[in-house]
Write a protein that holds these residues in place. Structure first.
Motif, PDB file in Angstrom:
ATOM      1  N   THR A 167      -1.009   3.885   8.042  1.00 24.26           N
ATOM      2  CA  THR A 167      -0.103   2.971   8.739  1.00 24.26           C
ATOM      3  C   THR A 167       1.310   3.069   8.179  1.00 24.26           C
ATOM      4  O   THR A 167       2.294   2.993   8.935  1.00 24.26           O
ATOM      5  CB  THR A 167      -0.626   1.538   8.623  1.00 24.26           C
ATOM      6  OG1 THR A 167      -1.959   1.467   9.141  1.00 24.26           O
ATOM      7  CG2 THR A 167       0.247   0.568   9.394  1.00 24.26           C
TER       8      THR A 167
ATOM      9  N   PRO B 101       0.517   1.057  15.369  1.00 23.52           N
ATOM     10  CA  PRO B 101       0.335  -0.400  15.245  1.00 23.52           C
ATOM     11  C   PRO B 101      -0.558  -0.733  14.056  1.00 23.52           C
ATOM     12  O   PRO B 101      -1.532  -0.045  13.770  1.00 23.52           O
ATOM     13  CB  PRO B 101      -0.309  -0.796  16.584  1.00 23.52           C
ATOM     14  CG  PRO B 101      -0.931   0.464  17.106  1.00 23.52           C
ATOM     15  CD  PRO B 101      -0.068   1.590  16.632  1.00 23.52           C
TER      16      PRO B 101
ATOM     17  N   ASP C 245      -3.155  -3.049  11.821  1.00 24.12           N
ATOM     18  CA  ASP C 245      -4.292  -3.953  11.984  1.00 24.12           C
ATOM     19  C   ASP C 245      -4.083  -5.153  11.059  1.00 24.12           C
ATOM     20  O   ASP C 245      -4.130  -5.030   9.836  1.00 24.12           O
ATOM     21  CB  ASP C 245      -5.591  -3.217  11.636  1.00 24.12           C
ATOM     22  CG  ASP C 245      -6.825  -4.038  11.985  1.00 24.12           C
ATOM     23  OD1 ASP C 245      -6.671  -5.182  12.456  1.00 24.12           O
ATOM     24  OD2 ASP C 245      -7.945  -3.544  11.766  1.00 24.12           O
ATOM     25  N   GLY C 246      -3.841  -6.316  11.650  1.00 19.67           N
ATOM     26  CA  GLY C 246      -3.544  -7.499  10.851  1.00 19.67           C
ATOM     27  C   GLY C 246      -4.694  -7.951   9.982  1.00 19.67           C
ATOM     28  O   GLY C 246      -4.492  -8.493   8.890  1.00 19.67           O
TER      29      GLY C 246
ATOM     30  N   LYS D  19       6.821  -4.147   9.936  1.00 19.62           N
ATOM     31  CA  LYS D  19       5.787  -4.028  10.968  1.00 19.62           C
ATOM     32  C   LYS D  19       4.475  -4.647  10.508  1.00 19.62           C
ATOM     33  O   LYS D  19       3.800  -5.363  11.263  1.00 19.62           O
ATOM     34  CB  LYS D  19       5.586  -2.544  11.295  1.00 19.62           C
ATOM     35  CG  LYS D  19       4.460  -2.262  12.277  1.00 19.62           C
ATOM     36  CD  LYS D  19       4.185  -0.787  12.377  1.00 19.62           C
ATOM     37  CE  LYS D  19       3.675  -0.221  11.052  1.00 19.62           C
ATOM     38  NZ  LYS D  19       3.288   1.205  11.173  1.00 19.62           N
ATOM     39  N   ILE D  20       4.116  -4.399   9.261  1.00 19.87           N
ATOM     40  CA  ILE D  20       2.856  -4.944   8.738  1.00 19.87           C
ATOM     41  C   ILE D  20       2.951  -6.458   8.594  1.00 19.87           C
ATOM     42  O   ILE D  20       2.000  -7.193   8.902  1.00 19.87           O
ATOM     43  CB  ILE D  20       2.522  -4.280   7.398  1.00 19.87           C
ATOM     44  CG1 ILE D  20       2.227  -2.793   7.597  1.00 19.87           C
ATOM     45  CG2 ILE D  20       1.327  -4.957   6.744  1.00 19.87           C
ATOM     46  CD1 ILE D  20       2.050  -2.026   6.306  1.00 19.87           C
TER      47      ILE D  20
ATOM     48  N   SER E 220       2.635  -8.218  11.941  1.00 15.03           N
ATOM     49  CA  SER E 220       1.285  -8.087  12.474  1.00 15.03           C
ATOM     50  C   SER E 220       0.307  -9.006  11.746  1.00 15.03           C
ATOM     51  O   SER E 220      -0.587  -9.579  12.370  1.00 15.03           O
ATOM     52  CB  SER E 220       0.822  -6.634  12.369  1.00 15.03           C
ATOM     53  OG  SER E 220      -0.515  -6.487  12.795  1.00 15.03           O
TER      54      SER E 220
ATOM     55  N   ASP F 184       1.653 -12.907  12.464  1.00 10.64           N
ATOM     56  CA  ASP F 184       1.947 -13.310  13.849  1.00 10.64           C
ATOM     57  C   ASP F 184       3.398 -13.778  13.986  1.00 10.64           C
ATOM     58  O   ASP F 184       3.687 -14.901  14.449  1.00 10.64           O
ATOM     59  CB  ASP F 184       0.986 -14.420  14.311  1.00 10.64           C
ATOM     60  CG  ASP F 184      -0.453 -13.932  14.377  1.00 10.64           C
ATOM     61  OD1 ASP F 184      -0.649 -12.725  14.617  1.00 10.64           O
ATOM     62  OD2 ASP F 184      -1.374 -14.745  14.166  1.00 10.64           O
TER      63      ASP F 184
ATOM     64  N   GLU G 188       6.049 -12.346  15.825  1.00 12.86           N
ATOM     65  CA  GLU G 188       6.632 -11.453  16.816  1.00 12.86           C
ATOM     66  C   GLU G 188       8.098 -11.819  17.061  1.00 12.86           C
ATOM     67  O   GLU G 188       8.481 -12.989  17.111  1.00 12.86           O
ATOM     68  CB  GLU G 188       5.851 -11.554  18.132  1.00 12.86           C
ATOM     69  CG  GLU G 188       4.395 -11.124  18.017  1.00 12.86           C
ATOM     70  CD  GLU G 188       4.256  -9.642  17.698  1.00 12.86           C
ATOM     71  OE1 GLU G 188       5.206  -8.875  18.010  1.00 12.86           O
ATOM     72  OE2 GLU G 188       3.219  -9.251  17.140  1.00 12.86           O
TER      73      GLU G 188
ATOM     74  N   GLN H  79      11.080  -8.980  13.434  1.00 12.20           N
ATOM     75  CA  GLN H  79      10.939  -7.793  12.591  1.00 12.20           C
ATOM     76  C   GLN H  79      12.256  -7.424  11.915  1.00 12.20           C
ATOM     77  O   GLN H  79      12.268  -7.060  10.727  1.00 12.20           O
ATOM     78  CB  GLN H  79      10.429  -6.615  13.425  1.00 12.20           C
ATOM     79  CG  GLN H  79      10.162  -5.362  12.590  1.00 12.20           C
ATOM     80  CD  GLN H  79       9.489  -4.264  13.392  1.00 12.20           C
ATOM     81  OE1 GLN H  79       9.251  -4.431  14.588  1.00 12.20           O
ATOM     82  NE2 GLN H  79       9.193  -3.147  12.757  1.00 12.20           N
TER      83      GLN H  79
END
Length: 246
Positions: free
Chosen positions: A98, A105, A107-108, A214-215, A218, A221, A223, A226
């Motif tokens: 990642t 994308p 994975d949270g 980005k991490i 994710s 939450d 959004e 960034q």
């Protein structure tokens, strides 16, 4: 004769009689019979082996079940000890991919973990590559990492309603240090103090900050935020770039 009579009167007179002698003889026979019966009882009991500890001796009437590892279905299906230590190589590899691919994308569920195995390895790798380049900067690497994680942790807790732990922040920032390790590896073979080195440092700083932001968005939450997270991350990785270039 008078001397003999006087000798008899002067001789020690005892109360011991024949009856007393018979009684002592009967007592000795009774003691011998009792001692003999005890020896017979002792000989009938099984004698333990001196090589076997007494804890392992078990009465013959034991009706329990002996432990058999082969018959236990969960004996061989237990998780490895390395999983009990919290080290998951699959998650480490996924986090590394990642970071290496900023467009992938995140994975949270995997990123929101307190995994410090990869970050510690990357910090050691960064210090080792700097050492090979002739720069002993281990103290600066660990010091800036700790202070930077404190600052990003406080900022994320102010921006996020869910909150984040210090271990999770340290894990994400440590994994995103991998591009900086690549840059410091290049400094071993050629100097970065020039136009090419400056451009490479700027690219790596953007790479690290983009992957970290980005991490974070994710996992938390967040959004649409960034760029707000990427800016302080870029400042932190810029300090590592200064150590690498100069």
């Amino acid at each position: 004769m008078s001397n003999l009579g006087q000798f008899d009167t002067d001789f020690y007179q005892s109360n011991y009689t024949i009856d007393n002698q018979e009684q002592s003889y009967n007592d000795s026979n009774a003691y011998g019979n009792l001692y003999g019966s005890r020896e017979q009882q002792a000989s009938k009991q099984p004698q333990p082996d001196p090589l076997v500890p007494p804890e392992m001796l078990m009465p013959s009437g034991y009706a329990g079940q002996f432990f058999q590892p082969g018959s236990n279905s969960d004996y061989y299906s237990q998780s490895p000890y390395i999983d009990k230590l919290g080290i998951n190589f699959d998650h480490i590899w996924q986090k590394t991919l990642t970071v290496l691919n900023p467009m992938k994308p995140a994975d949270g569920s995997i990123m929101n973990e307190t995994d410090l195995t990869g970050p510690i390895l990357f910090c050691i790798a960064l210090g080792a590559t700097l050492l090979l380049a002739g720069k002993v900067q281990f103290g600066y690497v660990y010091g800036m990492s700790a202070i930077g994680c404190l600052g990003i942790h406080a900022l994320l807790n102010l921006m996020s309603s869910a909150g984040v732990s210090y271990g999770c922040v340290a894990s994400v920032l440590g994994y995103c240090l991998l591009p900086m390790v690549i840059l410091s590896s290049c400094a071993i073979f050629f100097s970065l103090q020039g136009t090419f080195g400056t451009l490479s440092a700027l690219i790596v700083i953007g790479w690290c900050s983009l992957s970290a932001s980005k991490i974070f968005i994710s996992a938390l939450d967040m959004e649409g935020q960034q760029l707000l997270i990427a800016y302080p991350c870029a400042l932190l990785y810029g300090l590592f770039a200064l150590l690498t270039v100069f």
